[in-house]
Enzyme design. Structure first.
Site, PDB file in Angstrom:
ATOM      1  N   GLU A   1       0.848  -1.195   0.000  1.00 24.01           N
ATOM      2  CA  GLU A   1       0.000   0.000   0.000  1.00 24.01           C
ATOM      3  C   GLU A   1       0.878   1.238   0.000  1.00 24.01           C
ATOM      4  O   GLU A   1       2.038   1.194   0.422  1.00 24.01           O
ATOM      5  CB  GLU A   1      -0.899   0.006   1.234  1.00 24.01           C
TER       6      GLU A   1
ATOM      7  N   LYS B   1       2.730   4.555   1.108  1.00 24.25           N
ATOM      8  CA  LYS B   1       3.190   5.093   2.399  1.00 24.25           C
ATOM      9  C   LYS B   1       2.859   6.583   2.404  1.00 24.25           C
ATOM     10  O   LYS B   1       3.497   7.383   1.725  1.00 24.25           O
ATOM     11  CB  LYS B   1       4.687   4.876   2.582  1.00 24.25           C
TER      12      LYS B   1
ATOM     13  N   ASP C   1       2.643  10.362   3.347  1.00 19.79           N
ATOM     14  CA  ASP C   1       3.564  11.310   3.972  1.00 19.79           C
ATOM     15  C   ASP C   1       2.745  12.287   4.809  1.00 19.79           C
ATOM     16  O   ASP C   1       2.408  13.391   4.378  1.00 19.79           O
ATOM     17  CB  ASP C   1       4.355  12.054   2.896  1.00 19.79           C
TER      18      ASP C   1
ATOM     19  N   TYR D   1      -5.039   2.217   8.393  1.00 12.40           N
ATOM     20  CA  TYR D   1      -4.325   1.066   7.826  1.00 12.40           C
ATOM     21  C   TYR D   1      -3.789   0.097   8.881  1.00 12.40           C
ATOM     22  O   TYR D   1      -3.185  -0.918   8.538  1.00 12.40           O
ATOM     23  CB  TYR D   1      -3.160   1.537   6.946  1.00 12.40           C
TER      24      TYR D   1
ATOM     25  N   LYS E   1      11.084   2.879   0.150  1.00 13.84           N
ATOM     26  CA  LYS E   1      11.054   4.299  -0.176  1.00 13.84           C
ATOM     27  C   LYS E   1      11.309   4.539  -1.670  1.00 13.84           C
ATOM     28  O   LYS E   1      12.001   3.768  -2.330  1.00 13.84           O
ATOM     29  CB  LYS E   1      12.110   5.046   0.644  1.00 13.84           C
TER      30      LYS E   1
ATOM     31  N   CYS F   1      38.953  21.802  19.249  1.00 17.66           N
ATOM     32  CA  CYS F   1      37.506  21.972  19.365  1.00 17.66           C
ATOM     33  C   CYS F   1      37.144  23.450  19.212  1.00 17.66           C
ATOM     34  O   CYS F   1      37.679  24.286  19.950  1.00 17.66           O
ATOM     35  CB  CYS F   1      37.012  21.450  20.709  1.00 17.66           C
TER      36      CYS F   1
ATOM     37  N   CYS G   1      35.704  24.857  22.815  1.00 17.20           N
ATOM     38  CA  CYS G   1      36.477  25.008  24.058  1.00 17.20           C
ATOM     39  C   CYS G   1      37.982  25.033  23.843  1.00 17.20           C
ATOM     40  O   CYS G   1      38.732  25.270  24.794  1.00 17.20           O
ATOM     41  CB  CYS G   1      36.115  23.898  25.042  1.00 17.20           C
TER      42      CYS G   1
ATOM     43  N   CYS H   1      36.202  15.891  20.542  1.00 19.55           N
ATOM     44  CA  CYS H   1      36.764  16.835  21.507  1.00 19.55           C
ATOM     45  C   CYS H   1      37.125  16.082  22.779  1.00 19.55           C
ATOM     46  O   CYS H   1      36.347  15.263  23.275  1.00 19.55           O
ATOM     47  CB  CYS H   1      35.750  17.933  21.804  1.00 19.55           C
TER      48      CYS H   1
ATOM     49  N   CYS I   1      33.737  21.302  28.110  1.00 12.16           N
ATOM     50  CA  CYS I   1      33.349  21.788  26.787  1.00 12.16           C
ATOM     51  C   CYS I   1      31.892  22.249  26.844  1.00 12.16           C
ATOM     52  O   CYS I   1      30.991  21.435  27.044  1.00 12.16           O
ATOM     53  CB  CYS I   1      33.519  20.690  25.743  1.00 12.16           C
TER      54      CYS I   1
END
Length: 717
Positions: free
Chosen positions: A142, A144, A146, A253, A341, A436, A439, A460, A466
């Protein structure tokens, strides 16, 4: 929902109705009003079915509106005629301050995805292996939709409750909003189950979406991006009258909690839904072979642009419900269903910058900041570049024209650059940061001690110093699938952290107490007021009780996602037991380490992450402080009443009547914990043919052992 057909066949009834219709509402007697109200309600319901479900309206919009105005005028004169089933309830009620939470009696799980034909073939083959079948079972196929998933509960055929999917375990109460949707019957017709929770998708048709956007433009407001966003926003309006003005549609469904089912197959139940008056999708087909499944996928894909509503693939489900029960679930998805999909949609645009995002575990993720472009109906301005190796391999540079791909709900990604559109002179190669950005700590690529290979992710080393990691951990802690605290959006978390109101998770639960003595108080801060502060404190208070799996997931342990958190919660039962075992597991030769690694689905990588997390003193402090602030409840058992519920079961040897995977799924459905090895905490060992060391160890430890036949008898008891 019954149609109003009797009036068309009885001249005397028609004459009486016409006579009543000629009387102004404020001149009707109570008896006349009651008859007119009942007749109008049936007539309006019939027109709703013909318009929304059958696409063949028999009156004009103006005539329909006139019927509703009269109906509502009668209710205004005689308020006692208004009930939960009244047609007037479909125009909204007073706005709510916020949505209440509803726990799903049966979890609303997500589907596994496939993007290629061979993945579908493997899905079918996997089912055959699991069930030990020589030929594939029949499947339904069936579209799908959205849209937004919704569960609608009927009792004795009457609509009593509706909820969004939420995190699958708990959703938002949108009953008042769903009552305004004319496509959803308030009362089911026919011989319906005592309890029936119908599940499906709320969506918006293309024509209605275009009309809504036209009104937006007329009013000087920005147009909406896509129908799904409008449908989701419309259903989740605190004011149901806003929902009532949006022509939302629904396809049924699936089902959740149900007292009995009207058929033994998926297709049979959906057919029954249609007979009850629920809208179902006419494109569902029963397929006997994988080839038929793929052929129907191609057919739906070819019709996609002409359907009048958005779909993003095709869903396959094993038709036989008995086989569905045998297959059960894995993680958050049913083994018996798959979403195939449609191919990813692509577009080209220009990279304006590359930014680094710091994750809660310190991971540095490069994100391309794009000149906004529409991909698959969604405006995209950010796309992942994955990691520094991918940037180097694809030679992505700032200023490049790139191809961006978006497949379903997958985060947009940059596939590569367009060589002929690279600027002249060429932009400099991108140099990935070794420090990083948040930090200044070193950002390193860890080496796996077992494989000797370098991790593709740079992390990091700053840990709790951080700020980016601290903020991300807090965001994760309050997120929907963790503690799910309303009112704690990303911006608010960042603001509270920056101003020193919240540094660690436990600070959230002391915020109200500290606010009593603060200056300024929260309600006095810019952007706040008494109501918003009160609502935030109420949302925090509402989450002082949380399920163990959510608690574990919220801690942000590396490699521990929602499914793993559930496995840990199911095995240990309490946060204290998990923490004690994990601390003891610092000794890799201990019984605690053996227990941790023996849990089904928990390998050494996850076990090490759990042990390392709880081995850190500052993490122990956080967990201890949290347990002083919140009540952690055990994960609800998958089943009750079984003699194996809550027990730890180990399967060993060759099973002949069912597959090993099926036996594990059966145990989990019954609420048992499945382990991969025998220990003192094992309650039962099921031994098939040629059982070896596990059976011997079970006998040595005095653990109960049974054969396959005894297990099947026990499981059916």
């Amino acid at each position: 929902m019954p149609k109003n057909t009797s009036m068309a066949h009885d001249p005397s009834t028609t004459k009486d109705a016409d006579a009543l219709r000629a009387i102004e509402p404020d001149k009707l007697t109570e008896a006349q009003a009651r008859r007119e109200h009942r007749a109008l309600g049936a007539e309006i319901a019939g027109h709703d079915i013909r318009y929304h479900q059958e696409d063949r309206p028999t009156i004009s919009d103006a005539e329909y509106d006139a019927l509703r105005r009269r109906y509502e005028a009668i209710e205004a004169r005689f308020p006692e005629l208004r009930s939960a089933e009244s047609q007037s309830q479909r125009v909204g009620a007073a706005p709510a301050e916020k949505f209440a939470k509803l726990r799903h009696r049966v979890p609303m799980l997500s589907l596994g995805n496939a993007f290629a034909d061979d993945e579908v073939m493997e899905f079918v083959a996997r089912i055959c292996r699991f069930l030990d079948l020589e030929s594939p079972p029949a499947f339904t196929a069936e579209p799908k939709i959205d849209g937004l998933s919704c569960a609608i509960r009927y009792e004795r055929g009457k609509l009593v409750q509706a909820a969004t999917r939420g995190d699958g375990e708990e959703g938002e109460d949108v009953t008042a909003n769903v009552r305004t949707m004319r496509t959803i019957p308030q009362t089911l017709r026919g011989d319906v189950p005592e309890v029936l929770e119908v599940r499906g998708e709320v969506y918006l048709r293309h024509a209605d979406f275009a009309a809504i956007n036209a009104r937006q433009v007329e009013e000087g407001k920005p147009a909406y991006a896509n129908p799904r966003n409008v449908a989701a926003g419309s259903l989740r309006q605190l004011d149901p009258s806003v929902t009532a003005r949006r022509p939302l549609q629904f396809f049924a469904y699936a089902w959740g909690d149900v007292s009995s089912l009207p058929a033994a197959t998926q297709s049979g139940v959906v057919k029954a839904f249609a007979s009850y008056g629920l809208p179902t999708n006419a494109l569902m087909r029963l397929c006997a072979t994988p080839q038929e499944m793929l052929a129907h996928y191609r057919l739906i894909e070819a019709q996609r642009s002409s359907l009048g509503y958005d779909i993003d693939g095709v869903v396959y489900k094993v038709d036989d419900l008995a086989l569905q029960r045998r297959l059960g679930f894995v993680s958050r998805s049913p083994r018996w269903a798959l979403a195939h999909k449609f191919p990813a949609e692509k577009a080209t645009t220009v990279i304006e910058a590359i930014e680094i995002q710091i994750g809660r575990t310190g991971s540095l993720t490069p994100v391309a900041k794009l000149n906004p472009v529409t991909v698959g109906g969604v405006v995209v301005s950010n796309a992942t570049l994955h990691n520094e190796d991918e940037i180097a391999r694809k030679d992505i540079r700032v200023g490049d024209t790139v191809i961006v791909q978006r497949a379903g709900d997958v985060i947009p990604q940059v596939l590569g650059f367009v060589p002929e559109k690279r600027p002249v002179p060429e932009p400099r190669r991108y140099e990935f940061p070794k420090l990083c950005p948040a930090c200044g700590s070193h950002a390193v690529r860890e080496v796996n001690p077992r494989t000797g290979k370098e991790d593709v992710i740079r992390r990091c080393t700053g840990g709790l110093i951080c700020p980016a990691q601290a903020v991300e951990r807090l965001r994760h802690f309050v997120s929907r699938n963790a503690f799910d605290i309303e009112g704690f959006g990303a911006e608010r978390i960042e603001l509270f952290h920056k101003e020193g109101l919240i540094a660690r998770p436990q600070d959230i639960f002391t915020l109200e107490e500290r606010d009593q003595h603060a200056s300024p108080r929260l309600m006095e801060r810019e952007g706040f007021g008494e109501t918003s502060a009160r609502n935030l404190f109420a949302a925090i208070a509402a989450r002082r009780s949380v399920a163990l799996n959510r608690f574990v997931y919220a801690l942000g342990i590396r490699h521990v996602g929602e499914a793993t958190a559930k496995e840990l919660a199911r095995h240990f039962g309490t946060a204290e037991a998990l923490q004690q075992t994990a601390i003891a597991a610092q000794d890799r030769s201990s019984e605690a380490w053996n227990e941790l690694t023996s849990i089904e689905g928990i390998g050494e990588v996850v076990a090490e992450a759990v042990a390392d997390f709880f081995g850190e003193p500052h993490n122990q402090e956080i967990v201890t402080e949290l347990l002083r602030q919140v009540t952690v409840t055990p994960l609800e058992a998958a089943a009750t009443g079984s003699t194996v519920t809550g027990k730890t079961v180990v399967f060993t040897g060759s099973l002949e009547k069912i597959t090993r995977e099926e036996a594990k799924a059966m145990a989990e459905r019954l609420g048992a914990k499945v382990a991969g090895s025998v220990s003192k905490k094992t309650d039962l060992v099921v031994a098939g043919a040629n059982a070896g060391t596990k059976l011997a160890k079970a006998r040595e430890l005095g653990i109960e052992t049974i054969d396959e036949d005894a297990w099947l008898k026990l499981a059916e008891a």
